[in-house]
Design a protein around this motif. Structure first.
Motif, PDB file in Angstrom:
ATOM      1  N   MET A 868     -14.759 -21.877  -3.001  1.00  0.00           N
ATOM      2  CA  MET A 868     -14.465 -20.723  -3.847  1.00  0.00           C
ATOM      3  C   MET A 868     -15.153 -19.458  -3.358  1.00  0.00           C
ATOM      4  N   GLN A 869     -16.236 -19.616  -2.610  1.00  0.00           N
ATOM      5  CA  GLN A 869     -16.890 -18.442  -2.040  1.00  0.00           C
ATOM      6  C   GLN A 869     -16.013 -17.767  -0.988  1.00  0.00           C
ATOM      7  N   GLN A 870     -15.005 -18.495  -0.487  1.00  0.00           N
ATOM      8  CA  GLN A 870     -14.115 -17.958   0.546  1.00  0.00           C
ATOM      9  C   GLN A 870     -12.784 -17.495  -0.029  1.00  0.00           C
ATOM     10  N   ALA A 871     -12.727 -17.245  -1.324  1.00  0.00           N
ATOM     11  CA  ALA A 871     -11.467 -16.815  -1.945  1.00  0.00           C
ATOM     12  C   ALA A 871     -10.925 -15.568  -1.247  1.00  0.00           C
ATOM     13  N   SER A 872      -9.636 -15.603  -0.927  1.00  0.00           N
ATOM     14  CA  SER A 872      -9.007 -14.471  -0.238  1.00  0.00           C
ATOM     15  C   SER A 872      -8.586 -13.404  -1.238  1.00  0.00           C
ATOM     16  N   LEU A 873      -8.328 -12.217  -0.719  1.00  0.00           N
ATOM     17  CA  LEU A 873      -7.817 -11.113  -1.527  1.00  0.00           C
ATOM     18  C   LEU A 873      -6.687 -10.456  -0.743  1.00  0.00           C
ATOM     19  N   SER A 874      -5.523 -10.364  -1.330  1.00  0.00           N
ATOM     20  CA  SER A 874      -4.394  -9.738  -0.639  1.00  0.00           C
ATOM     21  C   SER A 874      -3.655  -8.805  -1.582  1.00  0.00           C
ATOM     22  N   LEU A 875      -3.055  -7.786  -0.988  1.00  0.00           N
ATOM     23  CA  LEU A 875      -2.224  -6.862  -1.744  1.00  0.00           C
ATOM     24  C   LEU A 875      -0.854  -7.502  -1.900  1.00  0.00           C
ATOM     25  N   PHE A 876      -0.566  -7.962  -3.103  1.00  0.00           N
ATOM     26  CA  PHE A 876       0.608  -8.791  -3.363  1.00  0.00           C
ATOM     27  C   PHE A 876       1.890  -7.963  -3.470  1.00  0.00           C
ATOM     28  N   SER A 877       1.804  -6.818  -4.134  1.00  0.00           N
ATOM     29  CA  SER A 877       2.999  -5.984  -4.294  1.00  0.00           C
ATOM     30  C   SER A 877       2.623  -4.538  -4.544  1.00  0.00           C
ATOM     31  N   ILE A 878       3.560  -3.643  -4.184  1.00  0.00           N
ATOM     32  CA  ILE A 878       3.378  -2.200  -4.368  1.00  0.00           C
ATOM     33  C   ILE A 878       4.645  -1.652  -5.023  1.00  0.00           C
ATOM     34  N   ARG A 879       4.461  -0.925  -6.113  1.00  0.00           N
ATOM     35  CA  ARG A 879       5.602  -0.272  -6.754  1.00  0.00           C
ATOM     36  C   ARG A 879       5.327   1.235  -6.826  1.00  0.00           C
ATOM     37  N   ILE A 880       6.238   2.019  -6.263  1.00  0.00           N
ATOM     38  CA  ILE A 880       6.174   3.474  -6.359  1.00  0.00           C
ATOM     39  C   ILE A 880       7.203   3.923  -7.389  1.00  0.00           C
ATOM     40  N   LEU A 881       6.760   4.691  -8.362  1.00  0.00           N
ATOM     41  CA  LEU A 881       7.637   5.196  -9.422  1.00  0.00           C
ATOM     42  C   LEU A 881       7.719   6.714  -9.301  1.00  0.00           C
ATOM     43  N   PHE A 882       8.931   7.202  -9.135  1.00  0.00           N
ATOM     44  CA  PHE A 882       9.174   8.616  -8.868  1.00  0.00           C
ATOM     45  C   PHE A 882       9.939   9.208 -10.040  1.00  0.00           C
TER      46      PHE A 882
END
Length: 885
Positions: A868-882
């Protein structure tokens, strides 16, 4: 870059859960990739390997294998390897890191890559992606994950046994429910939960040859588990491809006869199975050829389930030796085992006075429930009433040279009986296969009836076809003629009339015969017909069973014990007497009543109390009913099918036909058959239509849909239009979803404490954090579709600014992940320490608690805290609202 070099880092496109791999061998047209996070390796053909090269860019952060991070300032290539230059985050020193030295727990951000490339998906695909992630996290944490999808009614005793055993560390138990209570279902649910949660991955099922195909079908139909049947032919075919043929599949069924063979024994022992399941285990006696091999398998395989409805069919010594297979240290002496059995009556008397936690503690400390589960029909309830119909027929003397069936009054009676039965079905069981064949000929010649037959001389395929012919409502046989083999395994709940053409001397065999009809799922009363000849064995056995033990109209759990005590007197009477002596009948009756009373007060009472604790069972049922959420599941899958090109056709309120189309977004989706399939999310419909797929959160097709959406980049970036008059035209927002998860061997079950974690961050065009002020749903309700061309233009226009915002949020996201690691680690530490301490205290009173259970908790705790000390972190999704009012 397409050339391969040793030390390069690659990701598996088809098994993303393996983490970051490293090329360790290049051999001609093959490459070997090791995935350190799982300790597994894969061999691929170099020309079409499903691999994606990891190439980091300037400005990105990377993690070294020695657990320090750095920011990349320059990337060079040298000898096929990427060399990263940068600055360490902790002390600012300059570093040079070959890609081979990168941590295999690195966070991969395909969403950021797609943003930089100017790619965007439709808004509805983005919503579906995030929905899949939310559902997956909920499923990971569910205490009933793996129990949703069983195509069975939610029966308390089955769910309690399945959940209790599935949660054990290395369970080794005897499932010994009485006939008709669903031991196969319990075993299936245990397997399904342990497989889906990663506790087990390789399963070996050993069954009598006559039940091989039935187990194959039952596991697929009820649990969507795809087993493979292995025999000599299959193993010989696989030997050219595998040193050990049993490594070719994960879920394997073999026959008891196959296990006995010397030829494949060593291969079975070295096949690294996690779970061994043995059906009809009472056939395995110490003096039999198969017992020694079963003993070797049970010593090699950690988790063992033995199934038998008649645990003491071969006597208490045989029962002791089966328990010894599960725990030889605990069951080391027949004498001490016998002595312990005598103490259960006093304990059962104490148990009657207790309730709640006090009762649970007593059962935990003194019951055999950690080793053996035995539910009884009379306490489970819901069974039909049995009715005995006796048909006395005159004796006859057969004429030489004529088939016996031309003169036997039982055959004439059977013909008249079948005429009166139309259109109902009848099951007939007799002891010998020869009698089955003769009766089949008699029905054909005398009445033109083409009867279905079932006996040990038939192949498995022939038996399956006979059962199908009998079950067919339109043009099937009105009767199935079975030899004694029909008394085990096969179930015929759709039949209410049973003809016993002869009677077995063993009461357990009689109970097994009746149990083919009298079992859970039977909707009507059972009618048992015994046509017997005067002066026959049946004329003596009938009153012994009926008047002595009431064995026809009630379940008879102590019948074997009665038989063992009176078998010599019974045998003598059948040899010499014209009718059953009154003295023997009365002795049998008295002894049966005494043994039944002892069982009620003693061991069987304790086992009954421990085999199903109603409060826990009801809690499990409630959890399944609430968390199954079939409406949400249906809506989710309908949206998935629509987005991925699966054709759907509504059949009725509860059934839908789905099939792949020519416009699939991906070539194939696991769990979806090429020719299509009829599905339902309604449990009652699934029970009424067993030929259709029962979709649940456990189903392979649903799991595949969730995995596709959460591990691939579908919907990872999207642009949507807002039409909010309160905001200035051109105002825009960027919504970021981060995911943190742990890559670890599935056996650890890390998802129980660290399921997929989600962090949402909402920023406006000035980089201000609005996460707490504007909920996701509020934006989603205002968001509308925007065409792909416009979306791409907006992404290109805003990507540099958005990328800068993302970089600024990285420390916040890292801090969030670290906090989750701390919280999850503490939760795991406390819970597992509590489990360990409970077993240590329990072990002082109950020797059935094995030391390896306690050791397994300690080992799991240490491993979990490390990964658990090696838990990864990733940017899962990006939403741009215009905003464009």
């Amino acid at each position: 870059m397409s050339d391969y070099s040793l030390g390069q880092r690659w990701l598996s496109e088809t098994e993303t859960n393996l983490g970051l791999g490293i090329i360790t061998q290049i051999d001609g047209r093959q490459i070997t990739v090791m995935f350190p996070s799982n300790g597994e390796s894969r061999i691929y053909a170099s020309n079409d390997a499903p691999l994606a090269r990891l190439q980091l860019s300037e400005g990105q952060q990377a993690h070294h294998a020695e657990d320090w991070s750095f920011t990349i300032t320059e990337v060079k290539e040298q000898g096929g390897l990427l060399i990263y230059f940068g600055e360490r985050l902790d002390d600012g020193s300059e570093v040079m890191v070959p890609e081979s030295q990168l941590s295999h727990h690195i966070a991969i951000n395909p969403a950021l890559t797609r943003l930089v490339a100017g790619n965007a998906d439709r808004h509805d695909l983005y919503l579906l992606r995030n929905q899949a992630s939310e559902y997956y996290a909920k499923w990971q944490q569910s205490e009933v994950a793996g129990l949703f999808g069983a195509r069975v009614g939610l029966l308390p005793h089955q769910l309690y046994v399945a959940h209790t055993v599935a949660e054990r560390y290395h369970p080794r138990v005897l499932l010994a429910d009485e006939v008709g209570l669903g031991k196969t279902i319990e075993a299936g649910m245990i397997m399904q939960r342990r497989l889906l949660t990663g506790r087990d991955q390789r399963v070996l099922v050993v069954v009598p040859e006559s039940l091989r195909n039935q187990w194959l079908v039952e596991m697929r139909r009820r649990f969507a588990l795809t087993f493979s049947v292995f025999d000599d032919e299959r193993c010989e075919q696989l030997q050219d491809e595998h040193d050990n043929p049993f490594f070719a599949e994960q879920l394997i069924i073999v026959s008891t006869d196959f296990v006995i063979q010397q030829r494949w024994q060593e291969a079975l022992l070295s096949a690294e199975f996690d779970l061994l399941v043995v059906d009809e285990a009472h056939h395995m006696q110490p003096e039999t050829q198969g017992y020694e091999q079963l003993q070797r398998l049970s010593e090699t395989i950690n988790d063992v389930l033995l199934l038998t409805a008649t645990p003491e069919q071969e006597g208490s010594e045989g029962h002791f030796h089966r328990l010894r297979l599960l725990d030889p240290n605990r069951f080391d002496s027949l004498e001490s085992f016998t002595e312990q059995q005598r103490h259960y009556q006093q304990l059962a008397s104490e148990a009657e006075k207790l309730s709640g936690d006090q009762l649970d503690r007593l059962l935990d400390r003194h019951s055999t429930g950690r080793v053996m589960f035995r539910n009884r029909r009379k306490h489970v309830g819901g069974f039909p009433t049995r009715h005995l119909h006796v048909h006395q027929l005159p004796a006859y003397t057969p004429e030489s040279g004529e088939p016996w069936w031309l003169e036997d009054p039982r055959v004439s009676w059977l013909l008249e009986f079948l005429k009166s039965q139309k259109p109902k079905k009848t099951l007939l069981i007799c002891h010998h296969a020869d009698d089955v064949l003769d009766l089949s000929e008699a029905l054909r010649v005398l009445a033109g009836i083409h009867a279905a037959v079932f006996h040990e001389g038939m192949s498995l395929l022939e038996r399956d076809r006979a059962a199908e012919f009998f079950a067919s409502a339109e043009d099937g046989s009105p009767i199935l003629l079975c030899s004694e083999i029909g008394s085990e395994g096969r179930n015929f709940q759709f039949v209410q009339d049973l003809v016993l053409f002869d009677l077995p001397a063993n009461p357990d065999l009689l109970e097994q015969r009746i149990g083919r009809l009298d079992r859970i799922g039977q909707k009507d009363d059972i009618h048992i017909h015994v046509p017997y000849l005067e002066e026959s064995d049946e004329a003596l056995l009938l009153p012994w069973y009926h008047q002595g033990m009431n064995a026809f109209e009630q379940c008879n759990p102590v019948g074997r014990q009665v038989y063992d005590e009176f078998k010599e007197q019974l045998s003598k009477a059948m040899t010499t007497a014209a009718e059953l002596p009154d003295e023997l009948l009365q002795q049998t009756k008295q002894r049966h009543q005494q043994l039944t009373a002892d069982a009620e007060a003693g061991r069987d009472k304790l086992q009954e109390l421990n085999a199903c604790r109603p409060a826990i069972a009801q809690q499990l049922i409630t959890s399944i009913e609430q968390q199954a959420d079939p409406d949400s599941l249906y809506d989710f899958m309908e949206a998935f099918w629509d987005r991925f090109g699966v054709t759907t056709e509504v059949l009725d309120e509860h059934r839908l036909f789905v099939r792949p189309s020519e416009h699939m977004r991906v070539p194939a989706i696991p769990g979806l058959r090429e020719d299509g399939m009829t599905i339902t999310v309604d449990r009652d419909t699934a029970l009424n239509y067993e030929d259709i797929e029962f979709l649940s959160w456990d189903h392979p097709h649903v799991q595949a849909a969730i995995e596709l959406l959460t591990t691939e980049d579908f919907g990872s970036v999207c642009v949507a239009k807002l039409q909010n008059a309160a905001l200035p035209a051109g105002a825009w927002f960027v919504e970021l979803d981060y995911v943190s998860e742990v890559t670890a061997p599935r056996k650890l079950g890390v998802q129980e404490y660290y399921p997929q974690q989600r962090l949402r961050i909402l920023l406006d065009s000035q980089g201000r954090n609005l996460t707490d002020k504007v909920p996701r749903d509020a934006l989603t309700q205002q968001a509308t579709f925007i065409d792909k061309k416009t979306a791409r233009q907006i992404v290109k226009q805003l990507r540099d600014t958005a990328q800068g915002f993302i970089q600024q949020q990285q420390p916040h996201a890292d801090a969030w992940r670290n906090q989750r690691i701390t919280e999850a680690s503490e939760e795991a530490r406390q819970q597992l320490a509590g489990q360990k301490q409970r077993l240590i205290e329990l072990q002082q009173h109950n020797p059935a608690v094995r030391q390896d259970e306690i050791d397994a908790i300690e080992q799991r705790s240490n491993a979990l805290l490390e990964v658990m000390q090696q838990a990864s972190l990733s940017l899962f999704s990006i939403r741009i609202l215009f905003n464009q009012p």
